[in-house]
Design an enzyme around this catalytic site. Structure first.
Site, PDB file in Angstrom:
ATOM      1  N   ARG A  69       0.852  -1.180   0.000  1.00 31.78           N
ATOM      2  CA  ARG A  69       0.000   0.000   0.000  1.00 31.78           C
ATOM      3  C   ARG A  69       0.892   1.234   0.000  1.00 31.78           C
ATOM      4  O   ARG A  69       1.658   1.449   0.937  1.00 31.78           O
ATOM      5  CB  ARG A  69      -0.906   0.010   1.233  1.00 31.78           C
ATOM      6  CG  ARG A  69      -1.712   1.283   1.353  1.00 31.78           C
ATOM      7  CD  ARG A  69      -2.636   1.330   2.574  1.00 31.78           C
ATOM      8  NE  ARG A  69      -3.304   2.615   2.606  1.00 31.78           N
ATOM      9  CZ  ARG A  69      -3.230   3.494   3.607  1.00 31.78           C
ATOM     10  NH1 ARG A  69      -2.569   3.216   4.703  1.00 31.78           N
ATOM     11  NH2 ARG A  69      -3.841   4.660   3.517  1.00 31.78           N
ATOM     12  N   HIS A  90      -2.846  10.942   0.338  1.00 32.00           N
ATOM     13  CA  HIS A  90      -2.333  10.783   1.706  1.00 32.00           C
ATOM     14  C   HIS A  90      -1.741  12.128   2.136  1.00 32.00           C
ATOM     15  O   HIS A  90      -0.543  12.258   2.382  1.00 32.00           O
ATOM     16  CB  HIS A  90      -1.316   9.636   1.764  1.00 32.00           C
ATOM     17  CG  HIS A  90      -1.105   9.054   3.143  1.00 32.00           C
ATOM     18  ND1 HIS A  90      -1.275   7.714   3.426  1.00 32.00           N
ATOM     19  CD2 HIS A  90      -0.731   9.632   4.316  1.00 32.00           C
ATOM     20  CE1 HIS A  90      -1.007   7.498   4.716  1.00 32.00           C
ATOM     21  NE2 HIS A  90      -0.666   8.641   5.271  1.00 32.00           N
ATOM     22  N   GLU A 115      -7.443   8.712   6.014  1.00 33.74           N
ATOM     23  CA  GLU A 115      -7.734   9.377   7.281  1.00 33.74           C
ATOM     24  C   GLU A 115      -8.222  10.816   7.156  1.00 33.74           C
ATOM     25  O   GLU A 115      -7.564  11.743   7.640  1.00 33.74           O
ATOM     26  CB  GLU A 115      -6.500   9.352   8.185  1.00 33.74           C
ATOM     27  CG  GLU A 115      -6.033   7.973   8.558  1.00 33.74           C
ATOM     28  CD  GLU A 115      -5.014   7.998   9.700  1.00 33.74           C
ATOM     29  OE1 GLU A 115      -4.549   9.082  10.081  1.00 33.74           O
ATOM     30  OE2 GLU A 115      -4.710   6.906  10.211  1.00 33.74           O
ATOM     31  N   ASN A 121      -7.479   2.063   9.683  1.00 35.78           N
ATOM     32  CA  ASN A 121      -6.200   2.214  10.389  1.00 35.78           C
ATOM     33  C   ASN A 121      -6.482   2.138  11.881  1.00 35.78           C
ATOM     34  O   ASN A 121      -7.356   2.845  12.395  1.00 35.78           O
ATOM     35  CB  ASN A 121      -5.561   3.568  10.082  1.00 35.78           C
ATOM     36  CG  ASN A 121      -5.088   3.677   8.644  1.00 35.78           C
ATOM     37  OD1 ASN A 121      -5.163   2.720   7.879  1.00 35.78           O
ATOM     38  ND2 ASN A 121      -4.603   4.852   8.275  1.00 35.78           N
ATOM     39  N   TYR A 126      -4.410   1.898  15.720  1.00 35.77           N
ATOM     40  CA  TYR A 126      -3.138   1.873  16.453  1.00 35.77           C
ATOM     41  C   TYR A 126      -3.296   1.729  17.954  1.00 35.77           C
ATOM     42  O   TYR A 126      -2.478   1.102  18.608  1.00 35.77           O
ATOM     43  CB  TYR A 126      -2.350   3.170  16.207  1.00 35.77           C
ATOM     44  CG  TYR A 126      -1.748   3.303  14.832  1.00 35.77           C
ATOM     45  CD1 TYR A 126      -2.472   3.852  13.778  1.00 35.77           C
ATOM     46  CD2 TYR A 126      -0.444   2.889  14.584  1.00 35.77           C
ATOM     47  CE1 TYR A 126      -1.914   3.987  12.515  1.00 35.77           C
ATOM     48  CE2 TYR A 126       0.123   3.030  13.315  1.00 35.77           C
ATOM     49  CZ  TYR A 126      -0.614   3.581  12.290  1.00 35.77           C
ATOM     50  OH  TYR A 126      -0.063   3.714  11.046  1.00 35.77           O
ATOM     51  N   GLU A 130      -3.583   0.079   8.069  1.00 40.71           N
ATOM     52  CA  GLU A 130      -2.419   0.433   8.890  1.00 40.71           C
ATOM     53  C   GLU A 130      -2.594  -0.097  10.302  1.00 40.71           C
ATOM     54  O   GLU A 130      -3.676   0.000  10.891  1.00 40.71           O
ATOM     55  CB  GLU A 130      -2.236   1.963   9.013  1.00 40.71           C
ATOM     56  CG  GLU A 130      -1.693   2.640   7.790  1.00 40.71           C
ATOM     57  CD  GLU A 130      -1.560   4.156   7.964  1.00 40.71           C
ATOM     58  OE1 GLU A 130      -1.306   4.631   9.089  1.00 40.71           O
ATOM     59  OE2 GLU A 130      -1.723   4.864   6.957  1.00 40.71           O
TER      60      GLU A 130
END
Ligand code: GBH
Length: 475
Positions: free
Chosen positions: A84, A129, A174, A316, A318, A385
């Site tokens: 990606r 991005h 995002e 994504n 985290y 991600e």
């Protein structure tokens, strides 16, 4: 069984995909080479070095513009099924507009894709991005609705040029982060104190742009291309800070204001913004003396255009935040944070990474995936991600632990809860320019020596660990 625990091992389905990710501004460098235009991150790092932790820029970064064959070699070493990466809009269209095409930019991404395909690695491409052409910023950037039309022109030329080579597309990475960060002064374009107005305009035009691209793709390309189109949203889990009803409600409201802001218009049955977002912003705007809501309204046609405009959800994930109810009186000053009405925190006992916001909380992953399953009727999801920042160094056993624990949590969501997840992407292949944190935070499976002229890449211990997973599909 093929899924569950074979010989005491945790295994994913045979066809489950493992990949790695990067983004153009974070790795490419070559910021002004061969006709590339300036992006908002070029101008932000050049004009506001005081806002970057180590005062550095992405001018050279990991130099992947020149070293992409080396990057692909690392991916071959890892045995990943896909890569990606993102395309830099101003590398292809220097001022963002379709009347001026930079052939060198077109060539560069062809060469990268060809090198990947030759090595059996599928290209997964993010169209945006965060590196908006600076020229479009001068028109107001994402707060100007015309930028959505220019984005459609850009996307069309990507489908035309690369359509047959790309296995999956992501329109945006995002929007929550870049629409919020860009309008609190933290990230490019670095507009100060405009939260509560410009962030909502940005989100609105990004959602319109996403829907418009998806409909254009369906009309002009879907019949001839075997690809799919989605969007990447960040969903850091929001858990209630206590068992009180107030905090439980505040946490759910915070989810609707984060993932829901962008996912509800696209993935819910009804479309449009989450009702709680609409209700809170409308009523707070009124209390503050505005004659209309600070959250723009979609037309009925726009609601329909955006609803269902994705083949899959890129997520994504985290870390996790706790949410408690904000008991302060509404101030006259508009802000997203006040509209959302929760106060975010993290437990000091949670293990830390090398980023202030990133605590290691694997259980939040399973809860996030279950929330998405319940809220949007179990859509197809790919993790675009997940990763952790640590100090420089090759013996990164804590990264291995992070990957293992997060993958276990995701495995439970898939096998025990039937969440529809078909792939996982580690962020990142290599150390890179970590936005306002400069080169101080390292997420790579490979270490990059940014002081060496060759930007030497060296494998970390975690690269061997991840290579085993991506090859065997087992932990
Ligand atoms: C991703 O965002 C980005 O897509 C990627 O480019 C980046 O390299 C990667 O993370 C690692 O950082 O300081 O409390 O306001 C992750 C989601 C959301 C994390 C905004 C940082 C700031 C939190 N990001 N967040 S705070």
């Amino acid at each position: 069984s093929a899924l569950g625990v074979a010989e005491g091992k945790i295994c994913f389905p045979e066809n489950f995909l493992f990949g790695v990710a990067t983004a153009a501004y974070q790795v490419e460098g070559a910021w002004n080479v061969s006709g590339k235009g300036e992006s908002i991150w070029d101008s932000y790092t050049h004009n506001h070095s005081e806002r970057i932790f180590d005062h550095k820029t992405g001018d050279v970064a990991a130099d992947s513009y020149h070293l992409f064959r080396e990057d692909v070699r690392l991916m071959v070493e890892l045995g990943v099924q896909f890569y990606r990466f993102s395309i830099s809009w101003p590398r292809i269209l220097p001022n963002g507009l379709i009347n001026n095409i930079n052939e060198d930019g077109i060539r560069y991404y062809h060469e990268l894709m060809d090198e990947l395909i030759r090595n059996n690695i599928q290209p997964m491409v993010t169209m945006y991005h965060w590196d908006l052409p600076q020229y479009l910023q001068e028109l107001g950037g994402w707060t100007n609705p015309i930028v959505s039309d220019y984005f459609v022109d850009y996307a069309r030329m990507l489908f035309q040029n690369y359509g047959s080579k790309v296995s999956a597309w992501l329109t945006f990475n995002e929007p929550l982060t870049f629409c919020r960060g860009g309008y609190t002064g933290l990230e490019a374009p670095g507009r100060l104190e405009s939260s509560g107005i410009e962030d909502y305009l940005c989100g609105h035009n990004v959602l319109r742009a996403h829907g418009m691209v998806y409909r254009m793709y369906q009309k002009e390309f879907q019949a001839k291309l075997s690809t799919s189109v989605g969007i990447t949203l960040d969903f850091l889990w929001r858990a209630p800070a206590s068992r009180s009803a107030d905090d439980i409600i505040a946490a759910e409201t915070a989810r609707q204001f984060s993932i829901g802001w962008f996912a509800h218009p696209i993935f819910s049955k009804t479309g449009d913004y989450p009702p709680i977002m609409r209700k809170r912003i409308d009523s707070i705007s009124k209390i503050q003396g505005f004659s209309r809501s600070r959250l723009p309204y979609f037309t009925p046609d726009e609601i329909e255009m955006i609803r269902g405009s994705a083949d899959f959800l890129g997520m994504n994930h985290y870390t996790t935040f706790l949410v408690s109810k904000n008991r302060k009186k509404i101030s006259p000053k508009p802000s997203y944070a006040a509209d959302m009405g929760g106060i975010l925190s993290q437990k000091s006992s949670w293990p830390v990474a090398n980023s202030t916001w990133l605590k290691i909380v694997p259980w939040g992953f399973r809860l996030s995936l279950n929330w998405i399953k319940r809220e949007y009727d179990n859509p197809l999801v790919i993790i675009t991600e997940n990763g952790v920042s640590l100090e420089k160094g090759l013996v990164d056993t804590r990264r291995i632990e992070y990957i293992k624990e997060y993958l276990k949590s995701m495995h439970a969501a898939i096998t025990k809860d039937n969440c529809n997840v078909y792939g996982y992407t580690y962020w990142s292949l290599i150390d890179n320019f970590e936005w306002t944190r400069g080169y101080s935070e390292r997420f790579g499976l490979y270490e990059v020596d940014f002081d060496s002229p060759k930007k030497t890449r060296t494998p970390r211990l975690s690269s061997e660990y991840y290579a085993r997973i991506s090859r065997t599909k087992c932990l």
